[in-house]
Scaffold this motif. Sequence first.
Motif, PDB file in Angstrom:
ATOM      1  N   THR A  44      86.291  61.200 -49.017  1.00 52.94           N
ATOM      2  CA  THR A  44      86.247  61.947 -47.759  1.00 52.94           C
ATOM      3  C   THR A  44      85.565  63.284 -47.976  1.00 52.94           C
ATOM      4  N   GLU A 108      87.349  63.510 -43.209  1.00 53.05           N
ATOM      5  CA  GLU A 108      88.748  63.662 -43.590  1.00 53.05           C
ATOM      6  C   GLU A 108      89.677  63.247 -42.445  1.00 53.05           C
ATOM      7  N   GLY A 125      90.248  61.912 -51.708  1.00 49.43           N
ATOM      8  CA  GLY A 125      90.119  62.771 -50.545  1.00 49.43           C
ATOM      9  C   GLY A 125      91.384  62.853 -49.725  1.00 49.43           C
ATOM     10  N   ASP A 126      91.229  63.265 -48.475  1.00 52.18           N
ATOM     11  CA  ASP A 126      92.348  63.471 -47.559  1.00 52.18           C
ATOM     12  C   ASP A 126      92.283  62.441 -46.427  1.00 52.18           C
TER      13      ASP A 126
END
Length: 202
Positions: A44, A108, A125-126
């Motif tokens: 992300t 994200e 990532g988020d």
Amino acid sequence: MLLILFSSGISLKAQNVLEKNITAEKIDTISINANQIFRISVSTSKTDKIKIRSTLDGEYQNEFQVVLSENNHMLKLSLEHLSFNDIPDDKRNAHKVIAATLHLEIPEDLALNIVSDIGSVDLKGDFNSLYIQLLQGQCYIEGDAKTAMINTFDGDINVVTKHAEVVANSNHGKITLDDFSDAISIWNLKSIKGNITVVKPD
């Protein structure tokens, strides 16, 4: 809306490399049917686009394509056999006739769903939520999600995250969990044969 990734180039090894960039403005969930794909990676970033790249290699690489469909704020991806040519019965299992990988770079805080028979998953990532179900492959995640449900049969589950309330169960593997005092996300992890490890980042 149905889209097919078109070849953007051929390497010296004659791999079938496919790339596509689409706007993520109306997408909140990405769902990947990753059957027949042996490696899936997703990262992300602060972007408003979804960047997709797949590499197909093997005797029947040109018989397959990654197909996209978009509906109801969900983007679906899958590897499909699009040719009218028959594949011999002794080569029905796709991993015998094609080596496929898939990489996505996405915004994200989207929801991500991945199901695969042979594939391993690498995420960084988020994310808003994660749902991962793997039969043979393992799962590695470095990042955060509000909720996560991850199930594997044979493969290990390895998670590096900052805040997590973890519910973990493995029938025949080892479980190693760091102590998270400020858990703000829920991770449900289950494996039949694999080990489960959840640690804080260094």
